[in-house]
Design a protein around this motif. Structure first.
Motif, PDB file in Angstrom:
ATOM      1  N   MET A   1       0.802  -1.180   0.000  1.00 28.37           N
ATOM      2  CA  MET A   1       0.000   0.000   0.000  1.00 28.37           C
ATOM      3  C   MET A   1       0.857   1.260   0.000  1.00 28.37           C
ATOM      4  SD  MET A   1      -3.330   0.329   2.014  1.00 28.37           S
ATOM      5  CE  MET A   1      -4.249   1.715   2.161  1.00 28.37           C
ATOM      6  N   ALA A   2       1.981   1.177   0.638  1.00 26.43           N
ATOM      7  CA  ALA A   2       2.878   2.317   0.663  1.00 26.43           C
ATOM      8  C   ALA A   2       3.410   2.591  -0.738  1.00 26.43           C
ATOM      9  CB  ALA A   2       4.023   2.070   1.646  1.00 26.43           C
ATOM     10  N   GLU A   3       3.540   1.504  -1.517  1.00 28.14           N
ATOM     11  CA  GLU A   3       4.024   1.673  -2.881  1.00 28.14           C
ATOM     12  C   GLU A   3       2.987   2.391  -3.736  1.00 28.14           C
ATOM     13  OE1 GLU A   3       5.150  -2.074  -4.454  1.00 28.14           O
ATOM     14  OE2 GLU A   3       6.520  -2.479  -2.817  1.00 28.14           O
ATOM     15  N   ALA A   4       1.730   2.153  -3.496  1.00 27.88           N
ATOM     16  CA  ALA A   4       0.669   2.791  -4.268  1.00 27.88           C
ATOM     17  C   ALA A   4       0.630   4.288  -4.006  1.00 27.88           C
ATOM     18  CB  ALA A   4      -0.673   2.157  -3.935  1.00 27.88           C
ATOM     19  N   GLN A   5       0.917   4.734  -2.787  1.00 28.24           N
ATOM     20  CA  GLN A   5       0.907   6.163  -2.466  1.00 28.24           C
ATOM     21  C   GLN A   5       2.177   6.842  -2.990  1.00 28.24           C
ATOM     22  OE1 GLN A   5       0.391   6.425   1.742  1.00 28.24           O
ATOM     23  NE2 GLN A   5      -1.788   5.921   1.676  1.00 28.24           N
ATOM     24  N   ALA A   6       3.297   6.157  -3.057  1.00 23.82           N
ATOM     25  CA  ALA A   6       4.560   6.742  -3.510  1.00 23.82           C
ATOM     26  C   ALA A   6       4.511   7.034  -5.011  1.00 23.82           C
ATOM     27  CB  ALA A   6       5.713   5.812  -3.196  1.00 23.82           C
ATOM     28  N   ALA A   7       3.827   6.201  -5.759  1.00 22.13           N
ATOM     29  CA  ALA A   7       3.775   6.395  -7.202  1.00 22.13           C
ATOM     30  C   ALA A   7       3.105   7.706  -7.597  1.00 22.13           C
ATOM     31  CB  ALA A   7       3.070   5.210  -7.844  1.00 22.13           C
ATOM     32  N   PRO A   8       1.951   8.087  -7.030  1.00 19.66           N
ATOM     33  CA  PRO A   8       1.366   9.357  -7.425  1.00 19.66           C
ATOM     34  C   PRO A   8       2.230  10.561  -7.055  1.00 19.66           C
ATOM     35  CG  PRO A   8      -0.289   7.964  -6.383  1.00 19.66           C
ATOM     36  CD  PRO A   8       1.026   7.286  -6.241  1.00 19.66           C
ATOM     37  N   LYS A   9       2.951  10.529  -5.920  1.00 22.70           N
ATOM     38  CA  LYS A   9       3.825  11.649  -5.551  1.00 22.70           C
ATOM     39  C   LYS A   9       4.945  11.793  -6.560  1.00 22.70           C
ATOM     40  CE  LYS A   9       3.108  11.756  -0.567  1.00 22.70           C
ATOM     41  NZ  LYS A   9       3.739  11.584   0.748  1.00 22.70           N
ATOM     42  N   GLY A  10       5.533  10.685  -6.998  1.00 23.57           N
ATOM     43  CA  GLY A  10       6.593  10.703  -7.998  1.00 23.57           C
ATOM     44  C   GLY A  10       6.078  11.247  -9.322  1.00 23.57           C
ATOM     45  N   ASN A  11       4.857  10.845  -9.710  1.00 20.59           N
ATOM     46  CA  ASN A  11       4.255  11.335 -10.948  1.00 20.59           C
ATOM     47  C   ASN A  11       3.988  12.830 -10.876  1.00 20.59           C
ATOM     48  OD1 ASN A  11       4.336   8.883 -12.202  1.00 20.59           O
ATOM     49  ND2 ASN A  11       2.257   8.288 -11.632  1.00 20.59           N
ATOM     50  N   LYS A  12       3.556  13.321  -9.700  1.00 23.48           N
ATOM     51  CA  LYS A  12       3.293  14.757  -9.549  1.00 23.48           C
ATOM     52  C   LYS A  12       4.585  15.559  -9.698  1.00 23.48           C
ATOM     53  CE  LYS A  12      -0.793  14.448  -6.600  1.00 23.48           C
ATOM     54  NZ  LYS A  12      -1.338  14.708  -5.260  1.00 23.48           N
ATOM     55  N   LYS A  13       5.672  15.073  -9.110  1.00 18.01           N
ATOM     56  CA  LYS A  13       6.966  15.764  -9.234  1.00 18.01           C
ATOM     57  C   LYS A  13       7.424  15.776 -10.685  1.00 18.01           C
ATOM     58  CE  LYS A  13       8.901  14.917  -4.652  1.00 18.01           C
ATOM     59  NZ  LYS A  13       9.985  14.264  -3.904  1.00 18.01           N
ATOM     60  N   LEU A  14       7.245  14.641 -11.357  1.00 16.81           N
ATOM     61  CA  LEU A  14       7.644  14.533 -12.747  1.00 16.81           C
ATOM     62  C   LEU A  14       6.828  15.499 -13.621  1.00 16.81           C
ATOM     63  CD1 LEU A  14       9.438  13.095 -14.807  1.00 16.81           C
ATOM     64  CD2 LEU A  14       7.637  11.384 -15.051  1.00 16.81           C
ATOM     65  N   ILE A  15       5.547  15.585 -13.361  1.00 24.24           N
ATOM     66  CA  ILE A  15       4.682  16.490 -14.131  1.00 24.24           C
ATOM     67  C   ILE A  15       5.078  17.946 -13.890  1.00 24.24           C
ATOM     68  CG2 ILE A  15       2.312  17.336 -14.359  1.00 24.24           C
ATOM     69  CD1 ILE A  15       1.401  14.431 -13.873  1.00 24.24           C
ATOM     70  N   VAL A  16       5.361  18.308 -12.643  1.00 24.03           N
ATOM     71  CA  VAL A  16       5.779  19.678 -12.321  1.00 24.03           C
ATOM     72  C   VAL A  16       7.103  20.002 -13.018  1.00 24.03           C
ATOM     73  CG1 VAL A  16       6.557  21.172 -10.443  1.00 24.03           C
ATOM     74  CG2 VAL A  16       4.509  19.778 -10.144  1.00 24.03           C
ATOM     75  N   ILE A  17       8.029  19.077 -13.016  1.00 24.21           N
ATOM     76  CA  ILE A  17       9.323  19.297 -13.675  1.00 24.21           C
ATOM     77  C   ILE A  17       9.133  19.465 -15.173  1.00 24.21           C
ATOM     78  CG2 ILE A  17      11.528  18.203 -14.234  1.00 24.21           C
ATOM     79  CD1 ILE A  17      11.512  17.022 -11.397  1.00 24.21           C
ATOM     80  N   ILE A  18       8.296  18.622 -15.780  1.00 25.77           N
ATOM     81  CA  ILE A  18       8.043  18.719 -17.224  1.00 25.77           C
ATOM     82  C   ILE A  18       7.405  20.059 -17.566  1.00 25.77           C
ATOM     83  CG2 ILE A  18       6.664  17.771 -19.118  1.00 25.77           C
ATOM     84  CD1 ILE A  18       7.185  14.990 -17.907  1.00 25.77           C
ATOM     85  N   ILE A  19       6.441  20.497 -16.765  1.00 24.23           N
ATOM     86  CA  ILE A  19       5.784  21.796 -17.005  1.00 24.23           C
ATOM     87  C   ILE A  19       6.798  22.931 -16.878  1.00 24.23           C
ATOM     88  CG2 ILE A  19       4.085  23.413 -16.087  1.00 24.23           C
ATOM     89  CD1 ILE A  19       2.328  20.969 -15.441  1.00 24.23           C
TER      90      ILE A  19
END
Length: 170
Positions: A1-19
């Motif tokens: 379950m901890a892995e499921a929560q870590a993935a969205p945080k990583g995706n949000k950082k990646l999206i912010v960096i791309i923007i």
């Protein structure tokens, strides 16, 4: 379950960096476009009319063709024209030439030119050369005198500038 929560945080950082990267690239592109547009507007066609700007462009192109050419005149030490006081001027003069051909002409005429410059300097009073704009006026007079001796016509021929490397009035 901890892995499921870590993935969205990583995706949000990646999206912010791309923007952020896309925004920086857009700014750089807009800046480059603005630079190119203003640069082409500065160098646009003037309809064939000869303007001051065109003259500057021609001079810049001419300057790019060769480095500046300087010719040093012999050091001058003269008594200044003053009935009230004994005053002396010692100066070294370096003239900037328009081209190598003018440099050769000045070398061929050097004794005559040095004599004329010597006479001009001796005709000046201490007040003339000590004045704030005295050196500027004297430089213009020397330039005119040398260009006349060289037979130069126009501002872009013969001597372009007169440079005093030393200028001592006593």
């Amino acid at each position: 379950m901890a892995e499921a929560q870590a993935a969205p945080k990583g995706n949000k950082k990646l999206i912010v960096i791309i923007i952020a990267v896309v925004a920086v690239l857009l700014l750089l592109t807009a800046g480059a476009a603005a630079f190119l547009l203003t640069r082409s507007a500065d160098h646009g066609d003037d309809g064939g009319a000869e303007t001051h700007e065109t003259g500057k462009k021609k001079k810049a192109e001419k300057d790019a063709d060769h480095p500046p050419i300087f010719e040093k005149l012999q050091q001058f030490t003269v008594n200044l024209n003053s009935p009230d006081e004994d005053a002396m001027l010692q100066t070294d003069i370096v003239v900037e030439m328009s081209d190598a051909k003018s440099q050769e002409r000045i070398k061929a005429q050097m004794p005559k030119i040095q004599s004329q410059v010597n006479q001009l300097l001796r005709s000046k009073s201490p007040q003339d050369v000590r004045a704030v704009d005295g050196m500027t006026k004297l430089g213009a007079e020397i330039r005119k005198l040398i260009n006349q001796a060289l037979g130069a016509e126009g501002d872009e021929e013969g001597v372009l500038s007169v440079n005093f490397t030393t200028f001592i009035v006593q």
